[in-house]
Scaffold this active site. Sequence first.
Site, PDB file in Angstrom:
ATOM      1  N   HIS A  83     -18.275  93.697  10.510  1.00 60.73           N
ATOM      2  CA  HIS A  83     -17.146  93.941  11.523  1.00 60.73           C
ATOM      3  C   HIS A  83     -17.346  92.789  12.433  1.00 60.73           C
ATOM      4  O   HIS A  83     -18.521  92.340  12.830  1.00 60.73           O
ATOM      5  CB  HIS A  83     -17.633  95.251  12.302  1.00 60.73           C
ATOM      6  CG  HIS A  83     -17.716  96.358  11.570  1.00 60.73           C
ATOM      7  ND1 HIS A  83     -19.036  96.742  10.828  1.00 60.73           N
ATOM      8  CD2 HIS A  83     -17.043  97.351  11.020  1.00 60.73           C
ATOM      9  CE1 HIS A  83     -18.952  97.719  10.132  1.00 60.73           C
ATOM     10  NE2 HIS A  83     -17.867  98.281  10.183  1.00 60.73           N
ATOM     11  N   LYS A  99     -17.054  96.635   2.597  1.00 61.00           N
ATOM     12  CA  LYS A  99     -16.020  96.881   3.793  1.00 61.00           C
ATOM     13  C   LYS A  99     -16.056  95.776   4.690  1.00 61.00           C
ATOM     14  O   LYS A  99     -17.249  95.269   5.120  1.00 61.00           O
ATOM     15  CB  LYS A  99     -16.426  98.002   4.639  1.00 61.00           C
ATOM     16  CG  LYS A  99     -15.598  98.403   5.902  1.00 61.00           C
ATOM     17  CD  LYS A  99     -16.120  99.318   6.756  1.00 61.00           C
ATOM     18  CE  LYS A  99     -15.117  99.515   7.976  1.00 61.00           C
ATOM     19  NZ  LYS A  99     -16.007 100.447   9.120  1.00 61.00           N
ATOM     20  N   LYS A 143      15.910  88.013  19.630  1.00 69.54           N
ATOM     21  CA  LYS A 143      17.092  88.124  18.893  1.00 69.54           C
ATOM     22  C   LYS A 143      18.023  86.783  19.310  1.00 69.54           C
ATOM     23  O   LYS A 143      18.690  86.488  18.174  1.00 69.54           O
ATOM     24  CB  LYS A 143      18.042  89.408  19.916  1.00 69.54           C
ATOM     25  CG  LYS A 143      17.718  90.685  19.548  1.00 69.54           C
ATOM     26  CD  LYS A 143      18.446  91.645  20.346  1.00 69.54           C
ATOM     27  CE  LYS A 143      18.192  93.003  20.110  1.00 69.54           C
ATOM     28  NZ  LYS A 143      18.913  93.846  20.590  1.00 69.54           N
ATOM     29  N   ASP A 165      24.093  95.163  16.527  1.00 67.05           N
ATOM     30  CA  ASP A 165      24.468  96.029  17.945  1.00 67.05           C
ATOM     31  C   ASP A 165      26.047  95.744  18.055  1.00 67.05           C
ATOM     32  O   ASP A 165      26.578  96.708  18.601  1.00 67.05           O
ATOM     33  CB  ASP A 165      23.753  95.100  18.912  1.00 67.05           C
ATOM     34  CG  ASP A 165      22.341  95.208  18.926  1.00 67.05           C
ATOM     35  OD1 ASP A 165      21.859  96.326  18.693  1.00 67.05           O
ATOM     36  OD2 ASP A 165      21.535  94.261  19.683  1.00 67.05           O
TER      37      ASP A 165
HETATM   38  P1  NAP Z   1      19.186  91.093  29.402  1.00 68.08           P
HETATM   39  O1  NAP Z   1      19.577  90.039  28.555  1.00 68.08           O
HETATM   40  O2  NAP Z   1      17.942  90.972  30.203  1.00 68.08           O
HETATM   41  O3  NAP Z   1      20.307  91.382  30.708  1.00 68.08           O
HETATM   42  C1  NAP Z   1      20.197  92.159  31.524  1.00 68.08           C
HETATM   43  C2  NAP Z   1      21.444  92.048  32.367  1.00 68.08           C
HETATM   44  O4  NAP Z   1      21.209  92.986  33.531  1.00 68.08           O
HETATM   45  C3  NAP Z   1      21.746  90.708  33.277  1.00 68.08           C
HETATM   46  O5  NAP Z   1      23.249  90.524  33.131  1.00 68.08           O
HETATM   47  C4  NAP Z   1      21.110  91.231  34.730  1.00 68.08           C
HETATM   48  O6  NAP Z   1      21.975  90.641  35.549  1.00 68.08           O
HETATM   49  C5  NAP Z   1      21.530  92.576  34.941  1.00 68.08           C
HETATM   50  N1  NAP Z   1      20.441  93.135  35.708  1.00 68.08           N
HETATM   51  C6  NAP Z   1      19.159  93.297  35.450  1.00 68.08           C
HETATM   52  N2  NAP Z   1      18.700  94.041  36.690  1.00 68.08           N
HETATM   53  C7  NAP Z   1      19.772  94.364  37.258  1.00 68.08           C
HETATM   54  C8  NAP Z   1      19.985  95.211  38.689  1.00 68.08           C
HETATM   55  N3  NAP Z   1      18.999  95.703  39.127  1.00 68.08           N
HETATM   56  N4  NAP Z   1      21.222  95.535  39.050  1.00 68.08           N
HETATM   57  C9  NAP Z   1      22.230  94.854  38.476  1.00 68.08           C
HETATM   58  N5  NAP Z   1      22.089  94.185  37.384  1.00 68.08           N
HETATM   59  C10 NAP Z   1      21.023  93.925  36.786  1.00 68.08           C
HETATM   60  O7  NAP Z   1      19.213  92.523  28.706  1.00 68.08           O
HETATM   61  P2  NAP Z   1      19.738  92.736  27.398  1.00 68.08           P
HETATM   62  O8  NAP Z   1      19.050  92.495  26.388  1.00 68.08           O
HETATM   63  O9  NAP Z   1      21.571  92.592  27.487  1.00 68.08           O
HETATM   64  O10 NAP Z   1      19.762  94.459  27.285  1.00 68.08           O
HETATM   65  C11 NAP Z   1      20.622  95.263  28.415  1.00 68.08           C
HETATM   66  C12 NAP Z   1      20.237  96.725  28.214  1.00 68.08           C
HETATM   67  O11 NAP Z   1      20.822  97.043  26.890  1.00 68.08           O
HETATM   68  C13 NAP Z   1      18.747  96.970  28.254  1.00 68.08           C
HETATM   69  O12 NAP Z   1      18.466  97.597  29.272  1.00 68.08           O
HETATM   70  C14 NAP Z   1      18.678  98.161  27.201  1.00 68.08           C
HETATM   71  O13 NAP Z   1      18.378  99.431  27.985  1.00 68.08           O
HETATM   72  C15 NAP Z   1      20.030  98.306  26.418  1.00 68.08           C
HETATM   73  N6  NAP Z   1      19.839  98.285  25.117  1.00 68.08           N
HETATM   74  C16 NAP Z   1      20.181  99.195  24.299  1.00 68.08           C
HETATM   75  C17 NAP Z   1      20.283  99.508  23.033  1.00 68.08           C
HETATM   76  C18 NAP Z   1      20.670 100.402  22.063  1.00 68.08           C
HETATM   77  O14 NAP Z   1      20.307 100.269  20.890  1.00 68.08           O
HETATM   78  N7  NAP Z   1      21.022 101.518  22.816  1.00 68.08           N
HETATM   79  C19 NAP Z   1      19.768  98.186  22.178  1.00 68.08           C
HETATM   80  C20 NAP Z   1      19.424  96.915  23.178  1.00 68.08           C
HETATM   81  C21 NAP Z   1      19.602  96.983  24.441  1.00 68.08           C
HETATM   82  P3  NAP Z   1      21.628  88.954  36.092  1.00 68.08           P
HETATM   83  O15 NAP Z   1      22.471  88.180  35.281  1.00 68.08           O
HETATM   84  O16 NAP Z   1      21.977  88.754  37.477  1.00 68.08           O
HETATM   85  O17 NAP Z   1      20.159  88.683  35.967  1.00 68.08           O
END
Ligand code: NAP
Length: 561
Positions: A137, A163, A321, A371
Amino acid sequence: MPTLVCVPITVRSIESALGDAREAEMRGADLVEYRVDEFFGGDDAEGEQIVGLVADSPLPCIVTCRSSEEGGAYDGDDDARVSLYERLGTAEHPPAYIDVELATYTRSANIRRKIDLAVEHPKQLRDVHTRLILSMHDFGGRPPDLTRRLAAAYAEPAASVVKVAYRARSIRDNLELFEILRDAQKPTIALGMGEFGLMSRVLAPKFGGFLTFASLRAEGVTAPGQPTIDELLNLYRFRSIGRDTKVYGVIGWPVAHSMSPLVHNAGFEAVGHDGVYLPMPVAADENDAEASRVSFDATVGAMLADESIGMLGASITIPFKEIARSARLPGVCGTDFNEDVAEIGAANTINAEWATAEGHAYVSASLSNTDSVAISGLLADELERIAGATIGIIGAGGVALAAAYAATTRGGNVMIFNRTLSRAQKLVEHTNRPRVSGDRPGGSFRGEAHAAALSQLPESRCEVLINCTPVGMSGGPDPDGLSIPIPDMTNIGPDTVFFDTVYNPIETPMLRAARERGCRTIDGVQMFVRQAAAQFELWTGKPAPVELFDRLVREALGTRH
Ligand code: NAP
């Protein structure tokens, strides 16, 4: 011989160890390993109790008194624990195996003689005699002299099983562990510890591993990264894994809480697809995108290019991504990015295929983005026509980009509302730029995107509003926040659709407010299920059991709460 499932039990009292062994039997274990190093301090009476434990054990067992040098609790002298092994081996009811560290076994002629006596005792002319597992180990990582140590263990005539367990530092370390199993000269256990090593534990049957360990409870893990027996048998369907089982996984950092293994494994079972889906953590550095890219390319390339693993697909999640959009995968012959990936600039799915040309097998990979497929499918279900509709998107990150692409490609007009206006403007530029592939065939016109400040949201007029920020997400920056100020909105009615991509909680504060105003809603679980279903169909060629996916995710999220 099928790979055995062994539950390790840390012995603190004989009664609780027997209770755990009965539970392990009930949960489907083949054998248990009694770790006696916390119980045994060298005392004769303790030794007698361990002999009794083995005699009463409801399952065949391994006994080991692990030294502190190899991660155990025993730091007494070797004589006492070697005498314990001798006593166990020569007892009326000996354990099926004793596990002795190679380092201990080879330390002195006296130890070797006593252990040999335990496993070759002349009284043991019956099936139940003890066999020796020679183990090594290393909690630090792959030992530099691994090959030499393995050869030394195989060369010991008394060893029935060898092992090796060491901390995996990347999922690539599993490849060497599988090679060890493939080249094994005796029944062998080869396991990677830590979260990167999970694959070696679950895929042991694919490579003829002698056994794998699974803990009884999540809190009772004796080695980091060990799955529970319920996860091993019910989530990963360990008993159905064989040589030809295809491997899939979710690549991200972190991935431990991903719900993708839950849905895809159950889906494979439901449609009779011989596959298993695993978390595949790939280390990323949030301050160094280039380091993350190198880590992604090297790891994913190595996994896909190893034909013996048979990895045919993966989901890609945060933070890879965008990195995946320009992946260069060593060992993979041709990586194709579909139109959606090229336009969005992000991929969430890998589909791999093996082919043979001129006697050589080679793998190719195609990357896609489900997505956007999920978002356009949900919009199409909800709206009579996407073309001409006004769709508000809150946020300007990766998901917002996929949503804007999905909506405009089908003729929808998009308003991007974001906290940082300049980022919204950048997204708009990206969405409105001429597309690499021109517009979709069939002559559908493309919609346009426009940017607006978040403060303009209350007066906006949109048929659909999609939250693509983490506002409202449990554990996020503003879990109680309203991503869309529904109480202040004047231009909404019962036909307005509020769509939240956040799925934990299922009903976010924004969705609750929308429901209370009598508006239509789409929750994040629907999006998760759609994107997973599209991946599943790519990999299996069969329709995804979407109702099963939906139920499993809702149940799991309900339990998490
Ligand atoms: P991201 O690239 O980090 O973008 C987040 C966005 O949210 C940015 O535009 C940011 O604004 C804004 N933001 C963050 N905090 C904020 C706050 N407190 N108030 C206002 N705006 C705020 O994230 P992403 O990858 O696009 O993902 C976004 C969301 O999608 C995730 O939180 C997740 O829950 C959801 N999601 C869901 C699935 C599904 O299958 N259902 C899959 C993937 C993601 P700024 O530009 O000003 O920083």
